[in-house]
Design a protein around this motif. Structure first.
Motif, mmCIF file in Angstrom:
data_model
loop_
_atom_site.group_PDB
_atom_site.id
_atom_site.type_symbol
_atom_site.label_atom_id
_atom_site.label_comp_id
_atom_site.label_asym_id
_atom_site.label_seq_id
_atom_site.Cartn_x
_atom_site.Cartn_y
_atom_site.Cartn_z
ATOM 1 N N GLY A 8 0.801 -1.210 0.000
ATOM 2 C CA GLY A 8 0.000 0.000 0.000
ATOM 3 C C GLY A 8 0.834 1.259 0.000
ATOM 4 O O GLY A 8 0.379 2.315 -0.446
ATOM 5 N N ALA A 9 2.067 1.147 0.495
ATOM 6 C CA ALA A 9 2.956 2.308 0.472
ATOM 7 C C ALA A 9 3.380 2.660 -0.948
ATOM 8 O O ALA A 9 3.831 3.775 -1.205
ATOM 9 C CB ALA A 9 4.195 2.036 1.325
ATOM 10 N N MET A 10 3.230 1.701 -1.880
ATOM 11 C CA MET A 10 3.601 1.950 -3.272
ATOM 12 C C MET A 10 2.388 2.253 -4.149
ATOM 13 O O MET A 10 2.487 3.029 -5.097
ATOM 14 C CB MET A 10 4.356 0.732 -3.832
ATOM 15 N N ALA A 11 1.254 1.606 -3.850
ATOM 16 C CA ALA A 11 0.062 1.801 -4.687
ATOM 17 C C ALA A 11 -1.199 1.763 -3.834
ATOM 18 O O ALA A 11 -2.017 0.858 -3.963
ATOM 19 C CB ALA A 11 0.013 0.734 -5.773
ATOM 20 N N PRO A 12 -1.393 2.751 -2.960
ATOM 21 C CA PRO A 12 -2.521 2.707 -2.026
ATOM 22 C C PRO A 12 -3.886 2.832 -2.688
ATOM 23 O O PRO A 12 -4.885 2.406 -2.121
ATOM 24 C CB PRO A 12 -2.255 3.897 -1.102
ATOM 25 N N ALA A 13 -3.947 3.424 -3.871
ATOM 26 C CA ALA A 13 -5.245 3.641 -4.520
ATOM 27 C C ALA A 13 -5.687 2.461 -5.366
ATOM 28 O O ALA A 13 -6.813 2.456 -5.870
ATOM 29 C CB ALA A 13 -5.191 4.901 -5.388
ATOM 30 N N ALA A 14 -4.831 1.455 -5.551
ATOM 31 C CA ALA A 14 -5.184 0.308 -6.389
ATOM 32 C C ALA A 14 -6.337 -0.462 -5.752
ATOM 33 O O ALA A 14 -6.276 -0.807 -4.577
ATOM 34 C CB ALA A 14 -3.981 -0.606 -6.567
ATOM 35 N N PRO A 15 -7.403 -0.750 -6.504
ATOM 36 C CA PRO A 15 -8.553 -1.457 -5.943
ATOM 37 C C PRO A 15 -8.189 -2.786 -5.294
ATOM 38 O O PRO A 15 -8.740 -3.141 -4.245
ATOM 39 C CB PRO A 15 -9.467 -1.659 -7.157
ATOM 40 N N GLU A 16 -7.266 -3.540 -5.879
ATOM 41 C CA GLU A 16 -6.908 -4.843 -5.315
ATOM 42 C C GLU A 16 -6.173 -4.668 -3.978
ATOM 43 O O GLU A 16 -6.370 -5.459 -3.054
ATOM 44 C CB GLU A 16 -6.037 -5.627 -6.301
ATOM 45 N N ILE A 17 -5.356 -3.643 -3.864
ATOM 46 C CA ILE A 17 -4.677 -3.367 -2.590
ATOM 47 C C ILE A 17 -5.706 -2.983 -1.533
ATOM 48 O O ILE A 17 -5.634 -3.433 -0.374
ATOM 49 C CB ILE A 17 -3.640 -2.237 -2.755
ATOM 50 N N GLN A 18 -6.662 -2.165 -1.905
ATOM 51 C CA GLN A 18 -7.692 -1.762 -0.946
ATOM 52 C C GLN A 18 -8.553 -2.945 -0.518
ATOM 53 O O GLN A 18 -8.949 -3.053 0.644
ATOM 54 C CB GLN A 18 -8.558 -0.659 -1.563
ATOM 55 N N ARG A 19 -8.837 -3.858 -1.449
ATOM 56 C CA ARG A 19 -9.610 -5.056 -1.101
ATOM 57 C C ARG A 19 -8.845 -5.919 -0.106
ATOM 58 O O ARG A 19 -9.399 -6.407 0.886
ATOM 59 C CB ARG A 19 -9.920 -5.865 -2.367
ATOM 60 N N LEU A 20 -7.559 -6.111 -0.338
ATOM 61 C CA LEU A 20 -6.737 -6.905 0.567
ATOM 62 C C LEU A 20 -6.586 -6.225 1.920
ATOM 63 O O LEU A 20 -6.546 -6.890 2.967
ATOM 64 C CB LEU A 20 -5.362 -7.150 -0.061
ATOM 65 N N ALA A 21 -6.498 -4.895 1.911
ATOM 66 C CA ALA A 21 -6.394 -4.160 3.173
ATOM 67 C C ALA A 21 -7.634 -4.385 4.028
ATOM 68 O O ALA A 21 -7.543 -4.564 5.251
ATOM 69 C CB ALA A 21 -6.201 -2.668 2.895
ATOM 70 N N LEU A 22 -8.788 -4.392 3.386
ATOM 71 C CA LEU A 22 -10.029 -4.644 4.105
ATOM 72 C C LEU A 22 -10.065 -6.077 4.635
ATOM 73 O O LEU A 22 -10.481 -6.324 5.770
ATOM 74 C CB LEU A 22 -11.220 -4.393 3.178
ATOM 75 N N ALA A 23 -9.605 -7.032 3.828
ATOM 76 C CA ALA A 23 -9.642 -8.442 4.218
ATOM 77 C C ALA A 23 -8.711 -8.743 5.374
ATOM 78 O O ALA A 23 -9.016 -9.591 6.228
ATOM 79 C CB ALA A 23 -9.290 -9.321 3.018
ATOM 80 N N TYR A 24 -7.573 -8.036 5.455
ATOM 81 C CA TYR A 24 -6.578 -8.343 6.485
ATOM 82 C C TYR A 24 -6.424 -7.246 7.533
ATOM 83 O O TYR A 24 -5.516 -7.283 8.350
ATOM 84 C CB TYR A 24 -5.227 -8.645 5.819
ATOM 85 N N GLY A 25 -7.312 -6.275 7.510
ATOM 86 C CA GLY A 25 -7.287 -5.247 8.537
ATOM 87 C C GLY A 25 -6.099 -4.324 8.480
ATOM 88 O O GLY A 25 -5.626 -3.837 9.515
ATOM 89 N N ALA A 26 -5.576 -4.064 7.290
ATOM 90 C CA ALA A 26 -4.432 -3.159 7.128
ATOM 91 C C ALA A 26 -4.926 -1.729 6.960
ATOM 92 O O ALA A 26 -5.863 -1.474 6.207
ATOM 93 C CB ALA A 26 -3.607 -3.570 5.912
ATOM 94 N N ASP A 27 -4.295 -0.808 7.638
ATOM 95 C CA ASP A 27 -4.705 0.597 7.588
ATOM 96 C C ASP A 27 -3.916 1.330 6.509
ATOM 97 O O ASP A 27 -2.713 1.525 6.637
ATOM 98 C CB ASP A 27 -4.464 1.251 8.953
ATOM 99 N N LEU A 28 -4.594 1.728 5.440
ATOM 100 C CA LEU A 28 -3.956 2.455 4.354
ATOM 101 C C LEU A 28 -4.303 3.932 4.365
ATOM 102 O O LEU A 28 -3.886 4.671 3.483
ATOM 103 C CB LEU A 28 -4.374 1.861 2.995
ATOM 104 N N GLY A 29 -5.066 4.376 5.354
ATOM 105 C CA GLY A 29 -5.522 5.756 5.393
ATOM 106 C C GLY A 29 -4.428 6.789 5.208
ATOM 107 O O GLY A 29 -4.468 7.592 4.266
ATOM 108 N N PRO A 30 -3.398 6.796 6.058
ATOM 109 C CA PRO A 30 -2.335 7.797 5.912
ATOM 110 C C PRO A 30 -1.591 7.670 4.588
ATOM 111 O O PRO A 30 -1.187 8.659 3.991
ATOM 112 C CB PRO A 30 -1.407 7.482 7.096
ATOM 113 N N LEU A 31 -1.422 6.428 4.102
ATOM 114 C CA LEU A 31 -0.677 6.222 2.867
ATOM 115 C C LEU A 31 -1.448 6.743 1.663
ATOM 116 O O LEU A 31 -0.892 7.374 0.770
ATOM 117 C CB LEU A 31 -0.388 4.728 2.680
#
Length: 254
Positions: A98-121
């Motif tokens: 997410g630090a490299m591509a936070p806006a990518a839909p697949e990264i956001q989907r995985l963040a939701l699935a694993y509880g990763a916080d991408l907000g600041p990134l």
């Protein structure tokens, strides 16, 4: 010719059998187990870049985490795909991606699935490439053009032309964009544009570069979806990476 040996092992408590030496990720997906990955493709060599396919493997008394895309199946191993330790490690991996591509839909989907916080990134980063290497491998292994490669090392690592110089290797097939798991359109478009133009300012037709025509002028303003040649070749060879959309071209078993 020696027969390949079939070996038994377990995935999440279910016994499965596979040919010795097969990729654990390939077997797991074939058997219906969902293991995430952004850098694996069933028809390309394993690279192990994204680290999302980590699983827990027990062999004898020893337990370890390993990337399933490049781990060969072995008789008697016990594989667990969703332990607390595995999920925690995948959460960290998603945050790094997410630090490299936070806006990518697949990264956001995985963040939701694993509880990763991408907000600041997501607010501070304007990237779209996760350096998974799929574009490099498909260009080299399936297309045979070798038109894109990794450049530099460490924090400066990027995708670009070999040796950083435009060349005539790119055939404008679009296979690199087709397999990109995060749709890194700006990064790939910039690389391909430099490869195509090579300082000429022209936009050659892909079929001219493939040797089907001698004149690169396009009556459709390079809108390939309107091209009769494109449609005819698509109908005749629908599985070519040129014609596969991002979701279909990558990891079709997943």
């Amino acid at each position: 010719m020696a027969a390949r040996v079939s070996v038994p092992f377990t995935i999440d408590g279910r016994e499965v059998r596979a040919q010795a030496g097969e990729s654990l990720l390939h077997v797991a997906r074939r058997e219906g187990f969902a293991i995430p990955s952004l850098c694996w493709h069933e028809r390309l060599s394993s690279y192990g870049a994204c680290r999302l396919c980590l699983v827990e493997i027990k062999r004898g008394r020893k337990t370890r985490l390993a990337t399933s895309c490049d781990f060969p199946v072995m008789a008697g191993i016990e594989v667990k795909t969703e332990t607390g330790q595995v999920r925690a490690r995948r959460r960290t991996v998603v945050q790094l991606l997410g630090a490299m591509a936070p806006a990518a839909p697949e990264i956001q989907r995985l963040a939701l699935a694993y509880g990763a916080d991408l907000g600041p990134l997501a607010a501070d980063v304007d990237g779209d490439c996760i350096l998974c290497g799929l574009c490099v491998r498909i260009c080299r292994e399936m297309v045979g053009a070798c038109a894109v490669e990794f450049q530099h090392r460490g924090g400066a690592k990027a995708i670009g032309a070999p040796w950083g110089e435009p060349s005539g290797r790119c055939i404008s097939c679009g296979a690199c964009a087709a397999v990109c798991p995060v749709d890194a359109r700006r990064t790939l478009a910039g690389v391909i544009r430099r490869l195509r133009h090579a300082g000429t300012g022209e936009h050659p037709c892909r079929y001219t570069l493939l040797g089907l025509f001698s004149d690169g002028a396009c009556a459709n303003r390079y809108e390939c979806e309107r091209c009769e040649v494109e449609q005819r070749l698509r109908d005749g060879n629908p599985q070519h990476p040129v014609f596969l959309g991002p979701a279909a071209a990558r990891n079709r078993d997943g």
